[in-house]
Scaffold this active site. Sequence first.
Site, PDB file in Angstrom:
ATOM      1  N   ASP A 145     -46.734 -11.316  30.229  1.00 50.68           N
ATOM      2  CA  ASP A 145     -47.639 -12.233  30.921  1.00 50.68           C
ATOM      3  C   ASP A 145     -47.429 -12.060  32.419  1.00 50.68           C
ATOM      4  O   ASP A 145     -46.385 -12.444  32.954  1.00 50.68           O
ATOM      5  CB  ASP A 145     -47.346 -13.674  30.498  1.00 50.68           C
ATOM      6  CG  ASP A 145     -48.409 -14.663  30.964  1.00 50.68           C
ATOM      7  OD1 ASP A 145     -49.155 -14.339  31.903  1.00 50.68           O
ATOM      8  OD2 ASP A 145     -48.481 -15.766  30.386  1.00 50.68           O
ATOM      9  N   ARG A 147     -49.314 -13.373  34.792  1.00 48.35           N
ATOM     10  CA  ARG A 147     -49.908 -14.444  35.583  1.00 48.35           C
ATOM     11  C   ARG A 147     -48.874 -15.121  36.467  1.00 48.35           C
ATOM     12  O   ARG A 147     -47.720 -15.293  36.085  1.00 48.35           O
ATOM     13  CB  ARG A 147     -50.566 -15.477  34.655  1.00 48.35           C
ATOM     14  CG  ARG A 147     -51.805 -14.964  33.970  1.00 48.35           C
ATOM     15  CD  ARG A 147     -52.351 -15.966  32.986  1.00 48.35           C
ATOM     16  NE  ARG A 147     -51.427 -16.223  31.886  1.00 48.35           N
ATOM     17  CZ  ARG A 147     -51.647 -17.091  30.912  1.00 48.35           C
ATOM     18  NH1 ARG A 147     -52.755 -17.813  30.921  1.00 48.35           N
ATOM     19  NH2 ARG A 147     -50.769 -17.244  29.949  1.00 48.35           N
TER      20      ARG A 147
END
Length: 215
Positions: A145, A147
């Site tokens: 991930d 983000r």
Amino acid sequence: MNAATDITITETQVSKNMAEVRARVDFKVGLQSNIDAEILSFHGLKTDKEHVAVIFKHADQSQSAPLVRMHSECLTGDVFHSSRCDCGEQLDETINRMAESGGIILYLRQEGRGIGLYNKIDAYKLQSQGMNTYEANNHLGFGDDLRDFTEAAQMLTALGINKIRLVTNNPKKVRELQEHGIEIEEVVNTSAHIKEGNEGYLKAKVSHGKHKLPL
């Protein structure tokens, strides 16, 4: 339920991160385009990504902190209602909840957990060959991930908000906001939106990403 009242947000520049509201405009949202809201843009965010906040105008006075969802952009799910994920359903659920109780959606331009749209489509191809969503990203050379929720914290701080009730199933979001000084009064889970094509995806989020989903 207590009587509803308008949410008032102060447009304040924050010297700590230099984020401030750039513009705000009334509009209506939801599947029927009948829910009163505002859309806000920002100056001074960490990157040049065009993140926005959607503020629902009515709030339940009994709540001591606004309901907030950080929703990362998902063109395939949010717009085309893809069978491969639950993003569009989570967004619709949140809009309907905030239509009743008020709140803020931070819509973050971080497609495909930060790998971008074309790479996400490449990951879809790998998932069709048997990999789960995390394995596919890793095979393409990306982390689980990518983000970064720093800018979400900047946006909240620019709005004068440091305590929230966070709509999420993802512990990463809770952890990162707390690391950036946002107090999480409560974590509000979404429903499990199971449909043909996304059950494996949801199971991977639970087993690998430790998401809190009632599967």
